[in-house]
Design an enzyme around this catalytic site. Sequence first.
Site, PDB file in Angstrom:
ATOM      1  N   SER A   1       0.194   1.710   6.658  1.00  0.00           N
ATOM      2  CA  SER A   1      -0.792   2.158   5.709  1.00  0.00           C
ATOM      3  C   SER A   1      -2.173   2.094   5.882  1.00  0.00           C
ATOM      4  CB  SER A   1      -0.240   2.006   4.193  1.00  0.00           C
ATOM      5  OG  SER A   1      -1.256   2.258   3.510  1.00  0.00           O
TER       6      SER A   1
ATOM      7  N   TYR B   1       0.558  -5.890  -0.785  1.00  0.00           N
ATOM      8  CA  TYR B   1       0.698  -4.498   0.020  1.00  0.00           C
ATOM      9  C   TYR B   1      -0.284  -4.599   1.315  1.00  0.00           C
ATOM     10  CZ  TYR B   1       1.821   0.510   0.836  1.00  0.00           C
ATOM     11  OH  TYR B   1       2.101   1.428   1.525  1.00  0.00           O
TER      12      TYR B   1
END
Length: 312
Positions: free
Chosen positions: A168, A181
């Site tokens: 990501s 995350y």
Amino acid sequence: MDPAEFGISTLPLQHGPYPAISPETLHGVNAGKIAVITGAGQGIGAGIAESLAQSGANVAILDLTVEKLDKTKETCQAHGVKVEAYACDVTEKDAVLATFDRIEKDLGPIDVLVNNAGILDQRPYIMSTFEGFWRQIEVNFKGPLITIHALLPRFRERGGGCIINIASRSGTVDVPMTLAYVSSKAALIRATHTLQQEMALDGLDPAIHFYALHPGGVLTGMGGSAAKQDIAEKYGNLQDEASFMELFKDPPALCGQTCAFLASGRGEELRGLFLDCRQDVTKLLEYGREALLKEKRNTLGVKFLDGYCNEP
């Protein structure tokens, strides 16, 4: 979060499959290969599975329950390939090993692995339980390392293979309330760089090729979810909802077709790098691997003051 804080591309970004990665261009390029996709029950994972099936690969789709995979299995089978579904928690080493053994018995030797399974709980670290925080690290980072560790010896024996880690852009920036995350995705990007270098040490580069891939802005239950009530009560509205939702305009097929392209070996010169599927792979390939590596592009790094270097 202000998107402008991180820069705005002056080159056009892709928001759907484009000629180099279109289904027509990649028709049959992965014929006969066996591809494993984790977290394939919906969203990005389902899109990746369909694109690989559409490119000719037989697919093994994994999620926590087989029932979650019913729709993905039906979609992939429509492309005339073999499809098998497996319940597997990728954070459990023994379960992963047993599942891979079953896949190779049912379908044959694995050629491609896409580590897509991931979770996100948006909340500040101080308001998190440590168990909830650590579970994200386990799914997003420990899980891929387990699957890679289980598969690499098999790739070594067969002399090749492809591993795509769905990372990501969050792994390259600081985003409050997503500590687990962003940390796990940064670790996954760094692991991709390093593992490719280890393949070179063993004479397995480029036969075994790794990629870290940002899937674009896909509106999923994870990425597009609003703040939990307790967070909103304490911090209020932290973002302009309209501008935030504008970030999510990419279909799963954009990431899926990029995975099919990479699995085919056509992007081999980009191995070991962090890629954004919205950026045209042909531009990166034209720039050249030598220049990308020399200039440390598409890799994690730290900028110091001029005159200071990150020396040993």
